[in-house]
Scaffold this motif. Structure first.
Motif, PDB file in Angstrom:
ATOM      1  N   LEU A 196     -22.371  26.773  54.459  1.00  0.00           N
ATOM      2  CA  LEU A 196     -21.578  25.542  54.452  1.00  0.00           C
ATOM      3  C   LEU A 196     -21.907  24.599  55.598  1.00  0.00           C
ATOM      4  O   LEU A 196     -21.527  23.434  55.565  1.00  0.00           O
ATOM      5  N   LEU A 197     -22.569  25.087  56.657  1.00  0.00           N
ATOM      6  CA  LEU A 197     -22.931  24.255  57.813  1.00  0.00           C
ATOM      7  C   LEU A 197     -21.745  23.443  58.318  1.00  0.00           C
ATOM      8  O   LEU A 197     -21.833  22.224  58.499  1.00  0.00           O
ATOM      9  N   PRO A 198     -20.610  24.086  58.600  1.00  0.00           N
ATOM     10  CA  PRO A 198     -19.406  23.330  58.969  1.00  0.00           C
ATOM     11  C   PRO A 198     -19.454  22.837  60.405  1.00  0.00           C
ATOM     12  O   PRO A 198     -20.371  23.158  61.173  1.00  0.00           O
ATOM     13  N   ASN A 199     -18.419  22.078  60.753  1.00  0.00           N
ATOM     14  CA  ASN A 199     -18.249  21.631  62.145  1.00  0.00           C
ATOM     15  C   ASN A 199     -19.491  20.883  62.620  1.00  0.00           C
ATOM     16  O   ASN A 199     -20.000  21.112  63.717  1.00  0.00           O
TER      17      ASN A 199
ATOM     18  N   PRO B 294     -20.585  29.151  62.302  1.00  0.00           N
ATOM     19  CA  PRO B 294     -21.074  29.097  60.915  1.00  0.00           C
ATOM     20  C   PRO B 294     -20.046  29.598  59.909  1.00  0.00           C
ATOM     21  O   PRO B 294     -19.084  30.297  60.255  1.00  0.00           O
ATOM     22  N   ALA B 295     -20.273  29.244  58.652  1.00  0.00           N
ATOM     23  CA  ALA B 295     -19.388  29.665  57.564  1.00  0.00           C
ATOM     24  C   ALA B 295     -20.177  29.712  56.260  1.00  0.00           C
ATOM     25  O   ALA B 295     -21.124  28.942  56.055  1.00  0.00           O
ATOM     26  N   TYR B 296     -19.766  30.617  55.390  1.00  0.00           N
ATOM     27  CA  TYR B 296     -20.386  30.767  54.069  1.00  0.00           C
ATOM     28  C   TYR B 296     -19.293  30.852  53.011  1.00  0.00           C
ATOM     29  O   TYR B 296     -18.268  31.514  53.214  1.00  0.00           O
TER      30      TYR B 296
ATOM     31  N   ARG C 260     -14.409  34.160  48.029  1.00  0.00           N
ATOM     32  CA  ARG C 260     -14.281  34.544  49.431  1.00  0.00           C
ATOM     33  C   ARG C 260     -15.010  33.539  50.317  1.00  0.00           C
ATOM     34  O   ARG C 260     -15.855  32.765  49.851  1.00  0.00           O
ATOM     35  N   MET C 261     -14.704  33.588  51.608  1.00  0.00           N
ATOM     36  CA  MET C 261     -15.379  32.755  52.593  1.00  0.00           C
ATOM     37  C   MET C 261     -15.531  33.568  53.876  1.00  0.00           C
ATOM     38  O   MET C 261     -14.600  34.267  54.303  1.00  0.00           O
ATOM     39  N   ALA C 262     -16.711  33.491  54.467  1.00  0.00           N
ATOM     40  CA  ALA C 262     -16.990  34.163  55.737  1.00  0.00           C
ATOM     41  C   ALA C 262     -17.047  33.124  56.847  1.00  0.00           C
ATOM     42  O   ALA C 262     -17.755  32.116  56.726  1.00  0.00           O
ATOM     43  N   LEU C 263     -16.293  33.355  57.919  1.00  0.00           N
ATOM     44  CA  LEU C 263     -16.227  32.456  59.064  1.00  0.00           C
ATOM     45  C   LEU C 263     -16.599  33.240  60.317  1.00  0.00           C
ATOM     46  O   LEU C 263     -16.107  34.351  60.531  1.00  0.00           O
ATOM     47  N   ILE C 264     -17.461  32.690  61.165  1.00  0.00           N
ATOM     48  CA  ILE C 264     -17.962  33.387  62.350  1.00  0.00           C
ATOM     49  C   ILE C 264     -17.729  32.533  63.587  1.00  0.00           C
ATOM     50  O   ILE C 264     -17.921  31.313  63.545  1.00  0.00           O
TER      51      ILE C 264
END
Length: 679
Positions: A467-470, A477-479, A489-493
């Motif tokens: 998703l290339l957020p922020n 990062p996030a997917y 689902r969503m993965a946030l790091i």
């Protein structure tokens, strides 16, 4: 023939002696910590070494248990915004750039062939319970586990009928002068029976390797017997491991080229086709180049077109960097400074910088109809970096890297194990002279495998999007993961370390809505599992959804503590859900109960090690479970035909063997599982 599963506490009965015990690791032999003159035994240094100055850290004990810690990098200046929005559609059809469908088995493992007897079992009838438990954790979430047994040591391996003292494998010689001067490894069919017996208890599928060091006298015995013994638990055979290093490491002339490799493959496939004892011919994995040759150099020879009828998978191997100079000093390759390397692993760019080199190849693989594997990888070749590979840094890096590979249309990635003297192992058995009173050590990157298995689930329909957020900040990062065509689902790091909480971030997630020309899609609530540690430098205190597998020498493969899945209320009026991610940490967000239930085991089946006595503890499994399966002891083996799926002599899997069967509901007690076959 009758079969029964017996449980023994053999490891507890091992005598404690003062002599040194030699364990053979990937880089030559390493010596287990001896029972010292003081009467104490420990593989862990008594003091903690915080590395704050440049240069390789100094540690003289077993690397798998080093006490080297590095101070986390400072918060970037300016710090990333700690409040930002992520907008995603509910429907996969409205999300551009989704990956191909991925399986929950994406995150697999690669075990160096020479250490299989340290991790899996000692022979075809003795399996390590800790290994079974740890693999079962993944299998229950992913549906199965994919494991390769091979590596550099497969290239010089010889299959023999038997070895002295009933050994399963033995190294004939050792030359540790460079990273691929590996020993000649002799092994017996017990190795294959051991693997087959694992698969009767846990849904493990295997990759093996065919030696490629002698193109005049091909050694196909591992293929002949691997097909017969493993049956449909065999995924395929790698033929040639890192051929682009054959020349540099003296295994071929220095002029060895991709066209020379192409020519050798012609010899290989001709001989392989002529071997009537190998029933399946189209299960070869290649070219497995390591980065010295770009894969395009292989594709440009016409390799795939020429050998497509033999190739089941295309594969490469790659590590971000190496730590070889510490083990094999070379003036042309000075040691890397871990302090300088550390920040590179705490960046979203780390995974991108590797995967972007293979985008063309993954596209070509799709046109050729071949899966594309990262067949061996980890934090750094030659064992990784102490203070990086064995810390929470690697757990976050592993999640990001694996999901980035999935996003880039790899179809699987195998994270490598070495011996006791490496830092990057997903888990490590206790040194042999400590196995009576110490448990195993789970590496942080094993938690990455759990996270990714739950992120992708078991439907084999999951599609991944970076998703290339922020504003594409590399610290946050996030997917998104879509399953069966819908956001699941969503993965946030969060790569930063800040115990004050000031650099925790909150992602405001908008689902669907007018911006995507679809109805609002935010649920009433989401569930969140957190992967957490106090610092990216943490080695022991790592939790997944509030549970841990234990610190060093504490892991038996079962969870400790109570699971904590957080429910977060969403604002459906505003069509948003707000999820906080601690610094450091990673969050897996489930957008429906079904999305979580799809990966949550209904019950946790384990091979328990909690009852510890020095008397025999046994439990019997229905003899039909193993008596008619391929997973027999080599001592009782008989001539068998190939049983791979699609093979001429293919046989269905034995009923009742699959994980979850009633047999596994029995409590298994002890530290070593014995599959004893009775006449």
């Amino acid at each position: 023939m009758h079969a029964s599963l017996l449980i023994s506490l053999a490891c507890l009965l091992a005598p404690l002696v003062g002599a040194e015990v030699t364990i053979y690791g990937f880089f030559g032999q390493t010596t287990a910590d001896p029972a010292g003159q003081t009467g104490t035994t420990s593989a862990v240094a008594s003091t903690t070494s915080f590395v704050t100055t440049s240069g390789p850290p100094q540690y003289t004990e077993l690397a798998a248990y080093n006490n080297i810690y590095m101070l986390p990098p400072p918060i970037p200046s300016p710090a990333p915004p700690n409040q930002f929005a992520i907008g995603v559609p509910s429907s996969a059809q409205l999300m551009n750039g989704l990956s191909i469908p991925q399986a929950g088995t994406f995150f697999g493992f690669s075990i160096e062939m020479s250490v299989a007897n340290q991790l899996i079992g000692t022979n075809g009838t003795t399996l390590f319970v800790q290994f079974l438990n740890l693999m079962n954790i993944i299998a229950q979430r992913a549906g199965a586990v994919h494991i390769r047994v091979g590596g550099n040591t497969q290239e010089t391996a010889f299959l023999v009928d038997e070895l002295a003292d009933g050994k399963m494998m033995e190294k004939d010689k050792e030359d540790a002068s460079n990273p691929t001067s590996t020993p000649v490894l002799a092994f017996t069919p017990e190795l294959l029976y051991m693997m087959a017996n694992v698969s009767t208890l846990v849904n493990v599928k295997w990759y093996l390797g065919i030696p490629f060091n002698d193109t005049t006298n091909w050694r196909f015995q591992i293929a002949e017997q691997g097909e017969a013994i493993l049956g449909d638990n065999l995924l395929g055979f790698q033929a040639a491991n890192e051929p682009d290093l054959y020349g540099p490491h003296g295994h071929r002339p220095s002029t060895y080229s991709p066209f020379d490799f192409f020519g050798e493959y012609a010899l290989f496939t001709e001989a392989y086709q002529a071997d009537s004892q190998v029933p399946i011919k189209n299960n070869i994995i290649a070219p497995s180049v390591s980065g010295t040759w770009a894969p395009e150099l292989i594709w440009n020879t016409g390799f795939v077109e020429a050998y497509t009828s033999y190739l089941s998978h295309l594969a490469v191997e790659r590590y971000p960097t190496d730590n070889c100079a510490v083990i094999f000093p070379n003036p042309d390759n000075p040691p890397h400074d871990p302090l300088q390397e550390l920040p590179a692993y705490l960046s979203h760019q780390a995974g991108i910088s590797i995967t972007q080199q293979y985008i063309n190849s993954t596209m070509l693989a799709q046109t050729w109809g071949k899966p594309f594997l990262m067949f061996e990888t980890n934090t750094a070749s030659c064992g990784g970096f102490p203070g990086i590979s064995d810390t929470f840094t690697s757990a976050l890096w592993g999640v990001d890297y694996a999901l980035q590979m999935a996003n880039s249309n790899f179809t699987g990635a195998l994270f490598h194990f070495g011996g006791q003297n490496v830092s990057y192992n997903p888990f490590t058995a206790a040194p042999t002279n400590q196995s009576a009173f110490h448990q195993w050590t789970v590496g942080p990157i094993f938690y990455s495998g759990i996270f990714v298995a739950e992120a992708l689930g078991t439907s084999n329909t999951s599609q991944v999007k970076d998703l290339l957020p922020n504003n594409n900040n590399d610290q946050t990062p996030a997917y998104a993961i879509y399953e069966n065509g819908n956001l699941a689902r969503m993965a946030l790091i969060n790569y930063m370390t800040d115990p004050s909480g000031a650099n925790d971030y909150t992602a405001t997630i908008y689902v669907g809505g007018s911006g995507f020309n679809e109805p609002n899609g935010a649920p009433a609530s989401v569930k969140v599992k957190y992967l957490l540690a106090p610092s990216v430098s943490e080695k022991d205190n790592i939790t997944w959804a509030g549970q841990t597998l234990g610190g060093r020498f504490e892991a038996d493969g079962t969870w400790k503590g109570d699971e904590n899945v957080q429910a977060i209320q969403c604002d459906q009026g505003q069509n948003m859900c707000q999820v906080k991610v601690p610094a450091p940490g990673a969050a897996l967000v489930f957008f429906s109960d079904a999305a979580q239930q799809a990966i949550n085991p209904s019950s946790t089946e384990t091979f328990a090690t909690t009852i510890v006595t020095k008397t025999a503890n046994t439990v019997t499994i229905d003899p039909s479970v193993l008596a008619t399966s391929n997973g027999q002891s080599g001592k009782n083996r008989v001539s068998q035909g190939g049983t791979s799926q699609g093979g001429k002599n293919g046989a269905p899997r034995v009923a009742g063997v699959a994980p979850g069967a009633a047999a596994l509901a029995s409590v298994l007690v002890g530290a070593t599982a014995f599959l004893r076959l009775l006449r």
